[in-house]
Design an enzyme around this catalytic site. Structure first.
Site, mmCIF file in Angstrom:
data_model
loop_
_atom_site.group_PDB
_atom_site.id
_atom_site.type_symbol
_atom_site.label_atom_id
_atom_site.label_comp_id
_atom_site.label_asym_id
_atom_site.label_seq_id
_atom_site.Cartn_x
_atom_site.Cartn_y
_atom_site.Cartn_z
ATOM 1 N N HIS A 160 0.846 -1.202 0.000
ATOM 2 C CA HIS A 160 0.000 0.000 0.000
ATOM 3 C C HIS A 160 0.875 1.243 0.000
ATOM 4 O O HIS A 160 2.060 1.191 0.323
ATOM 5 C CB HIS A 160 -0.894 0.045 1.247
ATOM 6 N N LYS A 164 -0.386 4.860 4.685
ATOM 7 C CA LYS A 164 -1.250 3.897 5.413
ATOM 8 C C LYS A 164 -0.704 3.661 6.821
ATOM 9 O O LYS A 164 0.507 3.502 7.006
ATOM 10 C CB LYS A 164 -1.332 2.580 4.629
HETATM 11 P P1 NAD Z 1 -7.407 9.483 5.513
HETATM 12 O O1 NAD Z 1 -6.465 9.653 6.641
HETATM 13 O O2 NAD Z 1 -7.124 10.176 4.205
HETATM 14 O O3 NAD Z 1 -8.896 9.912 5.962
HETATM 15 C C1 NAD Z 1 -9.449 9.673 7.222
HETATM 16 C C2 NAD Z 1 -10.215 10.934 7.591
HETATM 17 O O4 NAD Z 1 -10.971 10.694 8.794
HETATM 18 C C3 NAD Z 1 -9.302 12.134 7.871
HETATM 19 O O5 NAD Z 1 -9.715 13.235 7.078
HETATM 20 C C4 NAD Z 1 -9.537 12.402 9.372
HETATM 21 O O6 NAD Z 1 -9.449 13.770 9.703
HETATM 22 C C5 NAD Z 1 -10.973 11.883 9.513
HETATM 23 N N1 NAD Z 1 -11.369 11.717 10.919
HETATM 24 C C6 NAD Z 1 -10.618 11.240 11.963
HETATM 25 N N2 NAD Z 1 -11.338 11.315 13.109
HETATM 26 C C7 NAD Z 1 -12.540 11.843 12.786
HETATM 27 C C8 NAD Z 1 -13.695 12.188 13.544
HETATM 28 N N3 NAD Z 1 -13.752 11.983 14.891
HETATM 29 N N4 NAD Z 1 -14.770 12.710 12.911
HETATM 30 C C9 NAD Z 1 -14.731 12.922 11.570
HETATM 31 N N5 NAD Z 1 -13.651 12.628 10.796
HETATM 32 C C10 NAD Z 1 -12.579 12.087 11.394
HETATM 33 O O7 NAD Z 1 -7.516 7.912 5.272
HETATM 34 P P2 NAD Z 1 -8.143 7.104 4.036
HETATM 35 O O8 NAD Z 1 -7.064 6.666 3.094
HETATM 36 O O9 NAD Z 1 -9.332 7.827 3.493
HETATM 37 O O10 NAD Z 1 -8.618 5.766 4.802
HETATM 38 C C11 NAD Z 1 -9.490 5.813 5.909
HETATM 39 C C12 NAD Z 1 -9.739 4.409 6.429
HETATM 40 O O11 NAD Z 1 -10.400 3.621 5.422
HETATM 41 C C13 NAD Z 1 -8.450 3.636 6.784
HETATM 42 O O12 NAD Z 1 -8.729 2.811 7.905
HETATM 43 C C14 NAD Z 1 -8.221 2.785 5.535
HETATM 44 O O13 NAD Z 1 -7.462 1.631 5.787
HETATM 45 C C15 NAD Z 1 -9.644 2.436 5.185
HETATM 46 N N6 NAD Z 1 -9.880 2.022 3.793
HETATM 47 C C16 NAD Z 1 -10.747 0.988 3.621
HETATM 48 C C17 NAD Z 1 -11.103 0.572 2.360
HETATM 49 C C18 NAD Z 1 -12.148 -0.503 2.206
HETATM 50 O O14 NAD Z 1 -12.510 -0.847 1.073
HETATM 51 N N7 NAD Z 1 -12.680 -1.022 3.318
HETATM 52 C C19 NAD Z 1 -10.549 1.189 1.231
HETATM 53 C C20 NAD Z 1 -9.654 2.266 1.443
HETATM 54 C C21 NAD Z 1 -9.334 2.674 2.729
#
Ligand code: NAD
Length: 274
Positions: A160, A164
């Site tokens: 990744h 991450k």
């Molecule tokens: P990222 O860090 O770009 O985004 C996460 C966002 O959540 C940030 O903007 C952060 O400020 C926000 N956040 C944190 N605490 C918060 C709160 N209390 N209230 C509101 N917002 C809050 O990360 P990302 O790449 O978008 O990934 C996010 C998650 O999704 C990770 O755990 C990643 O592994 C997962 N993910 C899952 C899949 C899937 O298909 N299941 C695919 C991609 C990413």
């Protein structure tokens, strides 16, 4: 926008997945962006969600107040952090709405909380929302069942992007669990997530993990079945983050008329074997 469009809240609106979700909801007939929630203290509070996602203004200001965001909402899509997803599962249960959880890195304790919230909320949770990986997990389960002998070593390799924060990826764990299910073994007791130093020979029957991080890789996964004289590799590459957003939206629309419960993407995609 039609009157019966599903009203969706995006939590983590300024994140990589949050922005992809805002763009997709805006472009999808049958869904509407009801509210966008960012972390308290975020510099994006009060800004237009469309501007953040590169769409131009769409009239939805980003808020840090979940209660106002949830008023009249039908579902919440959440790719954030484990603690945030636990909080929002509680709120979704109170509001009795759909909660799509894509967040990875959740602990066993978090999972217990999601189960409790699913008594009232319709939760779909998956470490990977894409069709390809979910189909791959079914194939991995079948392969592990067919290659029962502990002579076949199972290894999960993933790569990744460098931002991450959790490892192994939620998808790697999902694939490892599928292999364990196929083998009929307990995943927790048989997974080897880290190797370092003098590890000794590979314990038979375990499922090993290797993690690579770097650049902008969206998500590459391989499950390797290694025999003495042949090797089978099943693999998947994600080309674009929008595939996860598409799956999350499909899950929200699917869950709209379901009973409260904890569902997976296999249920949404009709691939469940349980
Ligand atoms: P990222 O860090 O770009 O985004 C996460 C966002 O959540 C940030 O903007 C952060 O400020 C926000 N956040 C944190 N605490 C918060 C709160 N209390 N209230 C509101 N917002 C809050 O990360 P990302 O790449 O978008 O990934 C996010 C998650 O999704 C990770 O755990 C990643 O592994 C997962 N993910 C899952 C899949 C899937 O298909 N299941 C695919 C991609 C990413």
């Amino acid at each position: 926008m039609s009157d019966d469009a599903m009203k969706l809240v995006v939590v983590g609106a300024a994140g990589r997945m949050g922005q992809a979700l805002i763009r997709l909801i805006h472009a999808t007939e049958g869904t509407t962006l009801h509210a966008a929630v960012a972390r308290p203290g975020s510099a994006f509070i009060g800004k237009d969600a469309g501007e953040i996602a590169g769409l131009g203004p769409i009239g939805v200001p980003v808020t840090d107040d979940p209660l106002s965001a949830f008023l009249h909402a039908e579902g919440v899509i959440d790719f954030t952090t484990p603690a945030t997803s636990v909080t929002f599962a509680g709120l979704a249960a109170q509001a009795r709405i759909v909660h799509i959880i894509g967040t990875t890195g959740c602990s066993a304790e978090d999972e217990t909380r999601f189960k409790a919230a699913a008594r009232h909320a319709r939760i779909v949770k998956s470490g990977n929302m894409g069709l390809g990986i979910n189909l791959l997990s079914v194939l991995v389960e079948q392969a592990a069942r067919a290659l029962q002998s502990a002579d076949w070593d199972i290894e999960v390799l993933e790569m990744h992007h460098k931002h991450k924060v959790d490892a192994p990826s939620g998808t790697a764990l999902l694939l490892g669990q599928a292999a364990a299910k196929g083998r009929g073994i307990d995943f927790g007791e048989n997974s080897v997530r880290v190797r370092d130093g003098h590890t000794g020979p590979r314990p038979a029957g375990t499922i090993g993990f290797a993690t690579l991080r770097g650049g902008g890789v969206i998500g590459d996964h391989s499950v390797i079945f290694a025999g003495e004289s042949e090797r089978l590799t099943l693999s998947h590459s994600a080309g674009d983050r929008s595939l996860f957003a598409r799956g999350a939206l499909q899950a929200a629309l699917w869950a709209r008329d379901k009973k409260p419960g904890l569902y997976s993407m296999l249920d949404v995609l009709g691939l469940s074997t349980r």
